[in-house]
Motif scaffolding. Sequence first.
Motif, PDB file in Angstrom:
ATOM      1  N   MET A   1       0.845   2.397  -5.950  1.00 38.56           N
ATOM      2  CA  MET A   1       0.698   2.171  -7.378  1.00 38.56           C
ATOM      3  C   MET A   1       2.018   2.520  -8.056  1.00 38.56           C
ATOM      4  SD  MET A   1      -2.094   3.765  -9.995  1.00 38.56           S
ATOM      5  CE  MET A   1      -1.769   5.454  -9.595  1.00 38.56           C
ATOM      6  N   LYS A   2       2.513   1.637  -8.872  1.00 39.04           N
ATOM      7  CA  LYS A   2       3.771   1.864  -9.565  1.00 39.04           C
ATOM      8  C   LYS A   2       3.617   2.868 -10.694  1.00 39.04           C
ATOM      9  CE  LYS A   2       5.708  -2.582  -8.488  1.00 39.04           C
ATOM     10  NZ  LYS A   2       6.387  -3.759  -8.942  1.00 39.04           N
ATOM     11  N   ASN A   3       4.723   3.526 -11.020  1.00 35.42           N
ATOM     12  CA  ASN A   3       4.711   4.477 -12.130  1.00 35.42           C
ATOM     13  C   ASN A   3       5.026   3.712 -13.415  1.00 35.42           C
ATOM     14  OD1 ASN A   3       5.030   6.513 -14.003  1.00 35.42           O
ATOM     15  ND2 ASN A   3       5.908   7.921 -12.529  1.00 35.42           N
ATOM     16  N   LYS A   4       4.018   3.011 -13.909  1.00 39.99           N
ATOM     17  CA  LYS A   4       4.184   2.212 -15.117  1.00 39.99           C
ATOM     18  C   LYS A   4       4.389   3.083 -16.350  1.00 39.99           C
ATOM     19  CE  LYS A   4       1.433  -1.595 -13.363  1.00 39.99           C
ATOM     20  NZ  LYS A   4       0.221  -2.384 -13.523  1.00 39.99           N
ATOM     21  N   ARG A   5       3.785   4.269 -16.349  1.00 41.47           N
ATOM     22  CA  ARG A   5       3.925   5.143 -17.520  1.00 41.47           C
ATOM     23  C   ARG A   5       5.373   5.579 -17.714  1.00 41.47           C
ATOM     24  NH1 ARG A   5      -0.594   9.322 -16.087  1.00 41.47           N
ATOM     25  NH2 ARG A   5       0.072   8.659 -14.035  1.00 41.47           N
ATOM     26  N   MET A   6       6.065   5.861 -16.626  1.00 44.58           N
ATOM     27  CA  MET A   6       7.468   6.254 -16.736  1.00 44.58           C
ATOM     28  C   MET A   6       8.313   5.075 -17.217  1.00 44.58           C
ATOM     29  SD  MET A   6       9.887   8.010 -13.881  1.00 44.58           S
ATOM     30  CE  MET A   6      11.426   7.168 -13.628  1.00 44.58           C
ATOM     31  N   LYS A   7       8.056   3.905 -16.680  1.00 46.34           N
ATOM     32  CA  LYS A   7       8.809   2.716 -17.087  1.00 46.34           C
ATOM     33  C   LYS A   7       8.574   2.408 -18.564  1.00 46.34           C
ATOM     34  CE  LYS A   7       9.649  -2.105 -15.950  1.00 46.34           C
ATOM     35  NZ  LYS A   7       9.387  -3.195 -15.012  1.00 46.34           N
ATOM     36  N   ILE A   8       7.337   2.489 -19.002  1.00 43.27           N
ATOM     37  CA  ILE A   8       7.021   2.216 -20.411  1.00 43.27           C
ATOM     38  C   ILE A   8       7.697   3.233 -21.313  1.00 43.27           C
ATOM     39  CG2 ILE A   8       5.137   2.224 -22.108  1.00 43.27           C
ATOM     40  CD1 ILE A   8       3.381   0.959 -19.829  1.00 43.27           C
ATOM     41  N   ALA A   9       7.643   4.506 -20.937  1.00 42.01           N
ATOM     42  CA  ALA A   9       8.285   5.559 -21.737  1.00 42.01           C
ATOM     43  C   ALA A   9       9.792   5.329 -21.815  1.00 42.01           C
ATOM     44  CB  ALA A   9       7.993   6.928 -21.146  1.00 42.01           C
ATOM     45  N   ARG A  10      10.390   4.904 -20.711  1.00 46.72           N
ATOM     46  CA  ARG A  10      11.831   4.618 -20.684  1.00 46.72           C
ATOM     47  C   ARG A  10      12.170   3.464 -21.626  1.00 46.72           C
ATOM     48  NH1 ARG A  10      14.230   0.836 -17.938  1.00 46.72           N
ATOM     49  NH2 ARG A  10      12.650   0.553 -16.315  1.00 46.72           N
ATOM     50  N   ILE A  11      11.376   2.419 -21.580  1.00 46.86           N
ATOM     51  CA  ILE A  11      11.610   1.256 -22.440  1.00 46.86           C
ATOM     52  C   ILE A  11      11.396   1.623 -23.909  1.00 46.86           C
ATOM     53  CG2 ILE A  11      10.730  -1.047 -23.037  1.00 46.86           C
ATOM     54  CD1 ILE A  11      10.210  -1.396 -19.964  1.00 46.86           C
ATOM     55  N   GLU A  12      10.384   2.453 -24.191  1.00 43.31           N
ATOM     56  CA  GLU A  12      10.132   2.902 -25.563  1.00 43.31           C
ATOM     57  C   GLU A  12      11.311   3.694 -26.114  1.00 43.31           C
ATOM     58  OE1 GLU A  12       6.430   4.994 -25.217  1.00 43.31           O
ATOM     59  OE2 GLU A  12       5.244   3.183 -25.536  1.00 43.31           O
ATOM     60  N   CYS A  13      12.041   4.364 -25.222  1.00 45.34           N
ATOM     61  CA  CYS A  13      13.236   5.116 -25.635  1.00 45.34           C
ATOM     62  C   CYS A  13      14.479   4.229 -25.653  1.00 45.34           C
ATOM     63  CB  CYS A  13      13.467   6.293 -24.683  1.00 45.34           C
ATOM     64  SG  CYS A  13      12.272   7.609 -24.868  1.00 45.34           S
ATOM     65  N   ASP A  14      14.276   2.929 -25.470  1.00 48.79           N
ATOM     66  CA  ASP A  14      15.363   1.948 -25.455  1.00 48.79           C
ATOM     67  C   ASP A  14      16.416   2.308 -24.407  1.00 48.79           C
ATOM     68  OD1 ASP A  14      16.480  -0.453 -26.312  1.00 48.79           O
ATOM     69  OD2 ASP A  14      17.800   0.551 -27.737  1.00 48.79           O
ATOM     70  N   MET A  15      15.923   2.680 -23.232  1.00 52.26           N
ATOM     71  CA  MET A  15      16.801   3.034 -22.117  1.00 52.26           C
ATOM     72  C   MET A  15      16.547   2.091 -20.952  1.00 52.26           C
ATOM     73  SD  MET A  15      16.301   7.173 -22.030  1.00 52.26           S
ATOM     74  CE  MET A  15      17.853   7.703 -21.349  1.00 52.26           C
ATOM     75  N   ASN A  16      17.618   1.732 -20.264  1.00 54.54           N
ATOM     76  CA  ASN A  16      17.442   1.033 -19.004  1.00 54.54           C
ATOM     77  C   ASN A  16      17.491   2.071 -17.886  1.00 54.54           C
ATOM     78  OD1 ASN A  16      20.211   1.518 -18.426  1.00 54.54           O
ATOM     79  ND2 ASN A  16      20.805  -0.416 -19.382  1.00 54.54           N
ATOM     80  N   GLN A  17      17.324   1.635 -16.648  1.00 58.16           N
ATOM     81  CA  GLN A  17      17.314   2.587 -15.539  1.00 58.16           C
ATOM     82  C   GLN A  17      18.635   3.338 -15.430  1.00 58.16           C
ATOM     83  OE1 GLN A  17      16.188   0.351 -12.039  1.00 58.16           O
ATOM     84  NE2 GLN A  17      14.007   0.574 -12.487  1.00 58.16           N
ATOM     85  N   GLU A  18      19.727   2.661 -15.677  1.00 58.46           N
ATOM     86  CA  GLU A  18      21.049   3.290 -15.606  1.00 58.46           C
ATOM     87  C   GLU A  18      21.190   4.393 -16.658  1.00 58.46           C
ATOM     88  OE1 GLU A  18      24.774   4.013 -14.019  1.00 58.46           O
ATOM     89  OE2 GLU A  18      23.337   2.549 -13.273  1.00 58.46           O
ATOM     90  N   ASP A  19      20.718   4.122 -17.878  1.00 59.79           N
ATOM     91  CA  ASP A  19      20.793   5.130 -18.951  1.00 59.79           C
ATOM     92  C   ASP A  19      20.015   6.390 -18.581  1.00 59.79           C
ATOM     93  OD1 ASP A  19      22.227   3.324 -20.557  1.00 59.79           O
ATOM     94  OD2 ASP A  19      20.397   2.572 -21.517  1.00 59.79           O
ATOM     95  N   LEU A  20      18.804   6.204 -18.083  1.00 61.54           N
ATOM     96  CA  LEU A  20      17.980   7.353 -17.708  1.00 61.54           C
ATOM     97  C   LEU A  20      18.609   8.098 -16.537  1.00 61.54           C
ATOM     98  CD1 LEU A  20      15.493   9.105 -18.022  1.00 61.54           C
ATOM     99  CD2 LEU A  20      14.209   7.425 -16.671  1.00 61.54           C
ATOM    100  N   ALA A  21      19.114   7.364 -15.586  1.00 60.31           N
ATOM    101  CA  ALA A  21      19.754   7.990 -14.429  1.00 60.31           C
ATOM    102  C   ALA A  21      20.926   8.875 -14.858  1.00 60.31           C
ATOM    103  CB  ALA A  21      20.219   6.921 -13.443  1.00 60.31           C
ATOM    104  N   LYS A  22      21.760   8.371 -15.755  1.00 55.89           N
ATOM    105  CA  LYS A  22      22.890   9.161 -16.249  1.00 55.89           C
ATOM    106  C   LYS A  22      22.409  10.394 -17.009  1.00 55.89           C
ATOM    107  CE  LYS A  22      26.286   5.451 -16.528  1.00 55.89           C
ATOM    108  NZ  LYS A  22      27.094   4.590 -17.396  1.00 55.89           N
ATOM    109  N   ALA A  23      21.331  10.242 -17.775  1.00 56.23           N
ATOM    110  CA  ALA A  23      20.815  11.357 -18.570  1.00 56.23           C
ATOM    111  C   ALA A  23      20.314  12.507 -17.695  1.00 56.23           C
ATOM    112  CB  ALA A  23      19.689  10.876 -19.494  1.00 56.23           C
TER     113      ALA A  23
END
Length: 74
Positions: A1-23
């Motif tokens: 099962m994918k972690n959709k909640r994390m992906k949605i929260a990331r998108i809501e913060c206007d972040m892509n995967q690279e942005d979150l990774a750097k953070a």
Amino acid sequence: MKNKRMKIARIECDMNQEDLAKAVGITRQTIGMIEACNYNPSLKLCTSICKALGKTLNDLFWEDDNNEKEEKIR
């Protein structure tokens, strides 16, 4: 099962995967693997992700029986 909640929260913060990774000080690939449930992050990494996204551990990582049943139905 994918972690959709994390992906949605990331998108809501206007972040892509690279942005979150750097953070949180990891690679974009690791974020992708966490979202795909192909990597089990440490508690320290989970809390860093939660802080970066303004969420709690329960918001992003807690799985309960109701959520699992709903995902299986879809």
